[in-house]
Motif scaffolding. Sequence first.
Motif, mmCIF file in Angstrom:
data_model
loop_
_atom_site.group_PDB
_atom_site.id
_atom_site.type_symbol
_atom_site.label_atom_id
_atom_site.label_comp_id
_atom_site.label_asym_id
_atom_site.label_seq_id
_atom_site.Cartn_x
_atom_site.Cartn_y
_atom_site.Cartn_z
ATOM 1 N N GLY A 71 29.569 18.673 36.451
ATOM 2 C CA GLY A 71 29.104 18.955 38.002
ATOM 3 C C GLY A 71 28.361 17.774 38.465
ATOM 4 N N ASP A 72 27.237 17.057 37.915
ATOM 5 C CA ASP A 72 26.546 16.124 38.172
ATOM 6 C C ASP A 72 27.530 14.913 38.708
ATOM 7 N N LEU A 73 28.589 14.680 37.603
ATOM 8 C CA LEU A 73 29.467 13.543 37.828
ATOM 9 C C LEU A 73 30.073 13.649 39.428
ATOM 10 N N ILE A 74 30.642 14.977 39.551
ATOM 11 C CA ILE A 74 31.230 15.207 40.612
ATOM 12 C C ILE A 74 30.365 14.927 41.921
ATOM 13 N N ARG A 75 28.987 15.527 41.830
ATOM 14 C CA ARG A 75 28.086 15.081 42.996
ATOM 15 C C ARG A 75 27.865 13.667 43.093
ATOM 16 N N VAL A 76 27.863 13.022 42.200
ATOM 17 C CA VAL A 76 27.570 11.451 42.045
ATOM 18 C C VAL A 76 28.492 10.864 42.727
ATOM 19 N N LEU A 77 29.924 11.443 42.431
ATOM 20 C CA LEU A 77 31.189 10.777 43.279
ATOM 21 C C LEU A 77 30.974 10.961 44.676
ATOM 22 N N SER A 78 30.728 12.329 44.843
ATOM 23 C CA SER A 78 30.801 12.933 46.277
ATOM 24 C C SER A 78 29.852 12.035 47.187
ATOM 25 N N ILE A 104 38.876 12.421 32.582
ATOM 26 C CA ILE A 104 40.035 12.547 33.325
ATOM 27 C C ILE A 104 40.463 13.697 33.966
ATOM 28 N N GLN A 105 40.201 14.818 33.515
ATOM 29 C CA GLN A 105 40.398 15.904 34.295
ATOM 30 C C GLN A 105 39.819 16.173 35.568
ATOM 31 N N THR A 106 38.265 15.788 35.669
ATOM 32 C CA THR A 106 37.555 15.774 36.839
ATOM 33 C C THR A 106 38.511 15.223 37.837
ATOM 34 N N PHE A 107 38.782 13.992 37.681
ATOM 35 C CA PHE A 107 39.808 12.925 38.447
ATOM 36 C C PHE A 107 40.966 13.657 39.060
ATOM 37 N N ALA A 108 41.750 14.491 37.913
ATOM 38 C CA ALA A 108 42.866 15.125 38.394
ATOM 39 C C ALA A 108 42.788 16.428 38.941
ATOM 40 N N MET A 109 41.798 17.085 38.554
ATOM 41 C CA MET A 109 41.752 18.577 39.205
ATOM 42 C C MET A 109 40.670 18.899 40.310
ATOM 43 N N ASP A 110 39.703 18.115 40.401
ATOM 44 C CA ASP A 110 38.655 18.443 41.666
ATOM 45 C C ASP A 110 39.428 17.780 42.791
ATOM 46 N N GLU A 111 39.779 18.369 43.815
ATOM 47 C CA GLU A 111 40.354 18.059 44.997
ATOM 48 C C GLU A 111 39.747 16.808 45.675
ATOM 49 N N ASP A 112 38.496 17.005 45.989
ATOM 50 C CA ASP A 112 37.519 16.095 46.750
ATOM 51 C C ASP A 112 37.696 14.580 45.913
ATOM 52 N N THR A 113 37.258 14.896 44.575
ATOM 53 C CA THR A 113 37.322 13.616 44.023
ATOM 54 C C THR A 113 38.527 13.033 43.717
ATOM 55 N N PHE A 117 39.036 9.217 45.101
ATOM 56 C CA PHE A 117 38.869 8.008 43.889
ATOM 57 C C PHE A 117 40.235 8.208 43.025
ATOM 58 N N THR A 118 40.623 6.775 42.558
ATOM 59 C CA THR A 118 41.803 6.898 41.710
ATOM 60 C C THR A 118 41.215 6.411 40.310
#
Length: 327
Positions: A71-78, A104-113, A117-118
């Motif tokens: 979750g922290d990774l998604i927040r940082v990327l956001s 890998i799944q974070t980049f594939a499955m979290d829509e905003d990420t 990002f690619t």
Amino acid sequence: MRSIPVTVLTGFLGTGKTTLLNRVLSENHGRRFAVIVNEFGEIGIDNELVVSSDEEIYLMNNGCICCSVRGDLIRVLSGLARRRGAFDAVLLETTGLADPAAIIQTFAMDEDTRDAFTLDSVTTVVDAVHFPRHVAENRQALEQVVYADLVICNKADLVDDAAIKDIEAAVRRLNDTAEIVAAVRCDLPIDKLLDRKAFDIGRMLFGNPALAAAPGHVHAHEHDHGIQSMSFTLNTPLDPEKLGTFLADLLREHGQDIYRCKGIMDVAGASQRFIFQGVHMYLETAWGAPWKDDEAHTSKAVFIGRGLDRDLVEKGLAASAAKGGAA
């Protein structure tokens, strides 16, 4: 709007990930990076080992990216996505205990990420001196190799050529499609590391041309903790609906044990390649480049995981043959 490429740098403890990160940041390439450093433990040290630069360093030390700080990774990327234009790419250095699958799944499955990002590459650094012991004793060291598209065999000056060849063979048993590069202090050309587009499904190609003629199954050695790589070739057109259903069912029922799968397939009635890749239960499909007029329409697929059932996959692919053909 152009998506931001992300390069993941992973590898077991002490292999040289921070050395590699510093190499990239010190090169005269004119690029601006946002750097995410993930550590395991309450006190951050790795971020202080990163060379002084204009890059912004984001430290996450609540645990492995693969578990509590996803979750922290998604927040940082956001937060980075909102500052699009301030940097050209993201470098993400994981803890040595990380399982890259969750990243890998974070980049594939979290829509905003996924929109912002690619995932450009997963680069794994292995220690030429200690690799045999690392993979014999630690599942993470094995899985970091499984998910890589580039494996850097670091500290190559400390072992002889025979040891390097043994490491390359061990890597091939685990991941037959990764590029392997020997290096000293992670000194390799910057263009080997960046803009690889290895996770761009529309451009996915197998790294090893010999796969087309490879035997259907390559057993991993006993010390590989049961991780094995199975490769398949088929010369009969497949039914896209049957194939899609088989792959979806396979990953739903056995995806926990299937670390990675990917394939370039010939489907009946299509002028383009049908491409798939998966990580555990996640499956992505797309149409690839058209077949050339004089090109053999050969399907190639690879499945990497633990305790895989070769007969199950082989029968499922055979049953996916288009009407009138037999795989």
